[in-house]
Design a protein around this motif. Sequence first.
Motif, PDB file in Angstrom:
ATOM      1  N   THR A 166       0.828  -1.206   0.000  1.00  0.00           N
ATOM      2  CA  THR A 166       0.000   0.000   0.000  1.00  0.00           C
ATOM      3  C   THR A 166       0.862   1.256   0.000  1.00  0.00           C
ATOM      4  OG1 THR A 166      -1.696  -1.213   1.221  1.00  0.00           O
ATOM      5  CG2 THR A 166      -1.880   1.174   1.201  1.00  0.00           C
ATOM      6  N   ILE A 167       1.914   1.252   0.810  1.00  0.00           N
ATOM      7  CA  ILE A 167       2.819   2.414   0.862  1.00  0.00           C
ATOM      8  C   ILE A 167       3.511   2.598  -0.484  1.00  0.00           C
ATOM      9  CG2 ILE A 167       4.959   3.272   1.897  1.00  0.00           C
ATOM     10  CD1 ILE A 167       3.999   1.933   4.533  1.00  0.00           C
ATOM     11  N   ALA A 168       3.962   1.497  -1.095  1.00  0.00           N
ATOM     12  CA  ALA A 168       4.644   1.596  -2.397  1.00  0.00           C
ATOM     13  C   ALA A 168       3.687   2.092  -3.478  1.00  0.00           C
ATOM     14  CB  ALA A 168       5.233   0.243  -2.779  1.00  0.00           C
ATOM     15  N   ALA A 169       2.427   1.638  -3.434  1.00  0.00           N
ATOM     16  CA  ALA A 169       1.446   2.079  -4.434  1.00  0.00           C
ATOM     17  C   ALA A 169       1.135   3.567  -4.270  1.00  0.00           C
ATOM     18  CB  ALA A 169       0.165   1.254  -4.304  1.00  0.00           C
ATOM     19  N   ARG A 170       1.029   4.045  -3.036  1.00  0.00           N
ATOM     20  CA  ARG A 170       0.794   5.471  -2.801  1.00  0.00           C
ATOM     21  C   ARG A 170       1.972   6.303  -3.285  1.00  0.00           C
ATOM     22  NH1 ARG A 170      -1.625   5.274   3.310  1.00  0.00           N
ATOM     23  NH2 ARG A 170      -3.644   4.375   2.770  1.00  0.00           N
ATOM     24  N   SER A 171       3.170   5.803  -3.057  1.00  0.00           N
ATOM     25  CA  SER A 171       4.364   6.520  -3.506  1.00  0.00           C
ATOM     26  C   SER A 171       4.399   6.614  -5.030  1.00  0.00           C
ATOM     27  CB  SER A 171       5.607   5.796  -2.999  1.00  0.00           C
ATOM     28  OG  SER A 171       6.772   6.377  -3.514  1.00  0.00           O
ATOM     29  N   ARG A 172       4.058   5.526  -5.711  1.00  0.00           N
ATOM     30  CA  ARG A 172       4.002   5.563  -7.176  1.00  0.00           C
ATOM     31  C   ARG A 172       2.918   6.508  -7.668  1.00  0.00           C
ATOM     32  NH1 ARG A 172       4.942   0.114  -6.605  1.00  0.00           N
ATOM     33  NH2 ARG A 172       2.729  -0.358  -6.798  1.00  0.00           N
ATOM     34  N   ALA A 173       1.797   6.572  -6.968  1.00  0.00           N
ATOM     35  CA  ALA A 173       0.700   7.460  -7.379  1.00  0.00           C
ATOM     36  C   ALA A 173       1.096   8.928  -7.228  1.00  0.00           C
ATOM     37  CB  ALA A 173      -0.551   7.169  -6.556  1.00  0.00           C
ATOM     38  N   ILE A 174       1.836   9.239  -6.181  1.00  0.00           N
ATOM     39  CA  ILE A 174       2.251  10.629  -5.953  1.00  0.00           C
ATOM     40  C   ILE A 174       3.292  11.056  -6.985  1.00  0.00           C
ATOM     41  CG2 ILE A 174       3.507  12.136  -4.349  1.00  0.00           C
ATOM     42  CD1 ILE A 174       2.096  10.615  -2.077  1.00  0.00           C
ATOM     43  N   THR A 175       4.238  10.190  -7.243  1.00  0.00           N
ATOM     44  CA  THR A 175       5.323  10.547  -8.173  1.00  0.00           C
ATOM     45  C   THR A 175       4.932  10.343  -9.629  1.00  0.00           C
ATOM     46  OG1 THR A 175       6.297   8.335  -8.040  1.00  0.00           O
ATOM     47  CG2 THR A 175       7.109  10.009  -6.488  1.00  0.00           C
ATOM     48  N   GLY A 176       3.831   9.677  -9.882  1.00  0.00           N
ATOM     49  CA  GLY A 176       3.397   9.439 -11.249  1.00  0.00           C
ATOM     50  C   GLY A 176       4.117   8.277 -11.918  1.00  0.00           C
ATOM     51  N   GLY A 177       4.810   7.474 -11.145  1.00  0.00           N
ATOM     52  CA  GLY A 177       5.531   6.324 -11.689  1.00  0.00           C
ATOM     53  C   GLY A 177       4.588   5.170 -11.980  1.00  0.00           C
ATOM     54  N   GLN A 178       5.007   4.318 -12.888  1.00  0.00           N
ATOM     55  CA  GLN A 178       4.213   3.137 -13.216  1.00  0.00           C
ATOM     56  C   GLN A 178       4.872   1.898 -12.629  1.00  0.00           C
ATOM     57  OE1 GLN A 178       3.842   2.891 -17.423  1.00  0.00           O
ATOM     58  NE2 GLN A 178       2.205   4.404 -17.541  1.00  0.00           N
ATOM     59  N   ALA A 179       4.048   0.895 -12.416  1.00  0.00           N
ATOM     60  CA  ALA A 179       4.578  -0.374 -11.933  1.00  0.00           C
ATOM     61  C   ALA A 179       5.222  -1.107 -13.102  1.00  0.00           C
ATOM     62  CB  ALA A 179       3.458  -1.211 -11.329  1.00  0.00           C
ATOM     63  N   ARG A 180       6.525  -1.355 -12.989  1.00  0.00           N
ATOM     64  CA  ARG A 180       7.252  -2.073 -14.032  1.00  0.00           C
ATOM     65  C   ARG A 180       7.891  -3.307 -13.425  1.00  0.00           C
ATOM     66  NH1 ARG A 180      11.277   2.210 -16.255  1.00  0.00           N
ATOM     67  NH2 ARG A 180      11.275   2.692 -14.056  1.00  0.00           N
ATOM     68  N   ARG A 181       7.926  -4.351 -14.215  1.00  0.00           N
ATOM     69  CA  ARG A 181       8.547  -5.587 -13.740  1.00  0.00           C
ATOM     70  C   ARG A 181      10.031  -5.343 -13.505  1.00  0.00           C
ATOM     71  NH1 ARG A 181       6.641 -10.215 -13.101  1.00  0.00           N
ATOM     72  NH2 ARG A 181       4.834  -9.810 -14.397  1.00  0.00           N
TER      73      ARG A 181
END
Length: 172
Positions: free
Chosen positions: A105-120
Amino acid sequence: MSTPLELDRSLHPATQASATTAPIKSTQRRFRHVTPPPRTVEEPSQHVLDFDGRVRRSGELVDPTPLLVNLARCVTEVIAGVRSLDQLARWVSDDVYLTLLRRVTIAARSRAITGGQARRPRITIGDPRVTHPAGGVVEAVVMVHQPARSRAVAIRLETVHGRWRASVITVL
């Protein structure tokens, strides 16, 4: 109307066959005691139940090394956001699941704030360093190498119903 004594006699299968016998008085009742044969009690740490239902010694558990490597890879992918945490649910305890859920959850929130995408993540898994502190318990450290950094994943496996289950996972 029947008396309670006759009612008890009529319900008992042995007395139904002989309807001509007189009711048994409570002082004449005799009980037949049957003692069960003695059971041999084995220590639970010596034997475990296998996947196919057969019992084998705890020294005969499957090698945990492939599971350790796969858990380290999967935990790294879960934190990166490219794998669902539910895929690990059967291999981890409830405490580990909740800890990983918090971290995801913390990692997903961090990606949402920075605009990063989940990459393998591009990872290379090192050989696990395995110790056996007790019977049915394995503690290991698996190095996960990424291009930018390396992480250590500490895992404690315990046997639950004859299979390995992670009771502690820490990603450093």
